[in-house]
Design an enzyme around this catalytic site. Structure first.
Site, PDB file in Angstrom:
ATOM      1  N   TYR A 126      17.274  19.365  70.651  1.00  0.00           N
ATOM      2  CA  TYR A 126      17.221  17.771  70.507  1.00  0.00           C
ATOM      3  C   TYR A 126      17.435  16.769  71.325  1.00  0.00           C
ATOM      4  O   TYR A 126      16.972  15.619  71.039  1.00  0.00           O
ATOM      5  CB  TYR A 126      17.845  17.380  68.884  1.00  0.00           C
ATOM      6  CG  TYR A 126      16.845  18.051  67.781  1.00  0.00           C
ATOM      7  CD1 TYR A 126      16.286  19.406  68.013  1.00  0.00           C
ATOM      8  CD2 TYR A 126      16.881  17.943  66.471  1.00  0.00           C
ATOM      9  CE1 TYR A 126      15.548  19.977  67.028  1.00  0.00           C
ATOM     10  CE2 TYR A 126      16.241  18.492  65.470  1.00  0.00           C
ATOM     11  CZ  TYR A 126      15.613  19.603  65.932  1.00  0.00           C
ATOM     12  OH  TYR A 126      15.196  20.381  64.826  1.00  0.00           O
ATOM     13  N   LYS A 178      22.702  32.106  67.772  1.00  0.00           N
ATOM     14  CA  LYS A 178      21.724  33.082  68.421  1.00  0.00           C
ATOM     15  C   LYS A 178      22.251  33.518  69.620  1.00  0.00           C
ATOM     16  O   LYS A 178      21.620  33.646  70.740  1.00  0.00           O
ATOM     17  CB  LYS A 178      20.481  32.420  68.347  1.00  0.00           C
ATOM     18  CG  LYS A 178      19.229  33.427  68.508  1.00  0.00           C
ATOM     19  CD  LYS A 178      18.768  34.373  67.430  1.00  0.00           C
ATOM     20  CE  LYS A 178      17.838  35.469  68.110  1.00  0.00           C
ATOM     21  NZ  LYS A 178      17.519  36.358  66.912  1.00  0.00           N
ATOM     22  N   ASP A 236      19.097  21.914  61.220  1.00  0.00           N
ATOM     23  CA  ASP A 236      18.030  21.152  60.684  1.00  0.00           C
ATOM     24  C   ASP A 236      17.351  22.082  60.047  1.00  0.00           C
ATOM     25  O   ASP A 236      17.127  21.745  58.816  1.00  0.00           O
ATOM     26  CB  ASP A 236      17.061  20.564  61.952  1.00  0.00           C
ATOM     27  CG  ASP A 236      16.200  19.692  61.523  1.00  0.00           C
ATOM     28  OD1 ASP A 236      16.297  19.208  60.275  1.00  0.00           O
ATOM     29  OD2 ASP A 236      15.437  19.198  62.370  1.00  0.00           O
ATOM     30  N   ASP A 240      17.429  22.345  55.459  1.00  0.00           N
ATOM     31  CA  ASP A 240      16.330  22.124  54.365  1.00  0.00           C
ATOM     32  C   ASP A 240      16.414  23.292  53.438  1.00  0.00           C
ATOM     33  O   ASP A 240      15.955  23.440  52.182  1.00  0.00           O
ATOM     34  CB  ASP A 240      15.152  21.947  55.158  1.00  0.00           C
ATOM     35  CG  ASP A 240      14.864  20.512  55.634  1.00  0.00           C
ATOM     36  OD1 ASP A 240      15.978  19.578  55.646  1.00  0.00           O
ATOM     37  OD2 ASP A 240      13.695  19.931  55.898  1.00  0.00           O
TER      38      ASP A 240
END
Ligand code: NAI
Ligand code: MG
Length: 341
Positions: A126, A178, A236, A240
């Site tokens: 980001y 990851k 992020d 959600d």
């Protein structure tokens, strides 16, 4: 307990923002919350008033109060201006994004969910160091993005997660990464995460998951998770997903925490499809206000607020449309006020 007021910036925001902010302020007033609001604009409202989606007056106000409650802001996708939310995070170095998800309306697809996701808020992909490489007549033939993580940033967010666990009586922190594929950018997070976890040995348990497996396990068996800490992009997406476990975006609050400022908001956006209709669910922002009360040391008021929300939803059965009910924003607000008084 102190009766003195606490100055705080209030940003109504765009779309449903002003509707839900009015509702939340009314409930907080009834509760006797200590905040003395300084109303400021941002987003489309900032452009309309000051020609800037993040006016200097708004930045100055937050710098002064160190505390803000923010309605959602509209961000144009692709072109247009940069996300004001990202600019606020950078301006005040709000490195931790805290998103607790608890079941408040039982009987949904998942019951008794209680998971806190802590997301690194400043680094990773980001930072958006991005560019296109033109090939032939196509200016966008190749897209390149560079992410950044730092040892210091990884340490800070994982320490925040473990401290949060200690402070809130939580048992386990899961490091989500990851590192099998992205060995540098998320490998560093895992390396530093393991080092921090050692310092909390015997107090908080640690666990690790690869992000894709974690996404699946969150819907197979979400009860195995307690506190999750992860990098920006993964956080992020997973936050959600976790909001979906407890009835969707209308119930998901978020806190953006830095060393000198903290900004509280709903996870959802400005919901242009229902703006102005008076049917928006104010509970996500109200739950964010609850986090803000706890942040300033008023756990007593935060607890009363939670009890009132629970009673309104589950005893009075007053719910907005997104929760399967028939109440509009005003009716839900009135029911909440009756319960917090
Ligand atoms: P959204 O969260 O605004 O809406 C998604 C869906 O959920 C819509 O159907 C909406 O009606 C519904 N919804 C959202 N909040 C609700 C509430 N409180 N009560 C009832 N229903 C609700 O996401 P979308 O449509 O992708 O984004 C709209 C705008 O919001 C965009 O400009 C986006 O950039 C911005 N946004 C801003 C955020 C922020 O300021 N923190 C966060 C997410 C999006
Ligand atoms: Mg998001």
């Amino acid at each position: 307990m102190s009766a003195s007021t606490i100055p705080a910036t209030l940003i109504p925001g765009d779309g449903i923002g002003p509707e839900i902010v009015d509702s939340v302020v009314a409930v907080l007033d009834a509760l006797g919350a200590p905040f003395l609001w300084d109303r400021q604009d941002a987003g489309m409202a900032g452009i309309a008033v000051a020609g800037d989606p993040l006016p200097q007056a708004t930045l100055d106000s937050i710098a002064k109060t160190g505390l803000a409650l923010k309605g959602p802001l509209t961000t144009p996708s692709g072109g247009g201006y940069r996300s004001v939310n990202v600019r606020l995070r950078e301006a005040f170095k709000l490195y931790a994004n805290v998103r607790p998800a608890r079941t408040l309306v039982p009987g949904g697809r998942f019951d008794k969910i209680d998971v806190v996701l802590i997301r690194e808020n400043l680094e990773g992909y980001y930072v958006a160091h991005e560019h296109f490489i033109p090939v032939g007549s196509d200016p966008h033939a190749v897209a390149v993005s560079q992410g950044v993580t730092t040892r210091e940033g990884c340490r800070r967010i994982v320490e925040y997660a473990f401290d949060y666990a200690v402070k809130h009586g939580r048992k386990k922190v899961t490091l989500v990464h990851k590192a099998n594929i992205l060995k540098a950018i998320t490998g560093l997070f895992l390396e530093e995460g393991r080092a921090v976890a050692k310092e909390y040995e015997g107090r908080v348990a640690v666990d690790e998951r690869i992000v894709d497996a974690c996404a699946m396990q969150l819907v197979m068996n979400p009860w195995q998770f307690d506190v999750i800490v992860t990098t920006n992009l993964f956080g992020d997406i997973l936050s959600d997903e976790i909001a979906g476990l407890v009835g969707g975006l209308g119930m998901a609050p978020g806190a953006n925490i830095g060393e000198t400022a903290a900004i509280f908001e709903a996870v959802h956006g400005s919901a242009p499809d229902i703006a102005g209709k008076g049917i928006a669910n104010p509970l996500a922002l109200l739950l964010a206000a609850g986090l803000m009360l706890a942040h300033v040391g008023r756990d007593d008021l935060a607890a009363r607020l939670t009890t009132a929300i629970d009673a309104t939803l589950n005893l009075d059965l007053v719910r907005t449309g997104d929760l399967g009910g028939k109440a509009n924003t005003k009716e839900l607000t009135a029911a909440l006020i009756a319960r917090v008084k």
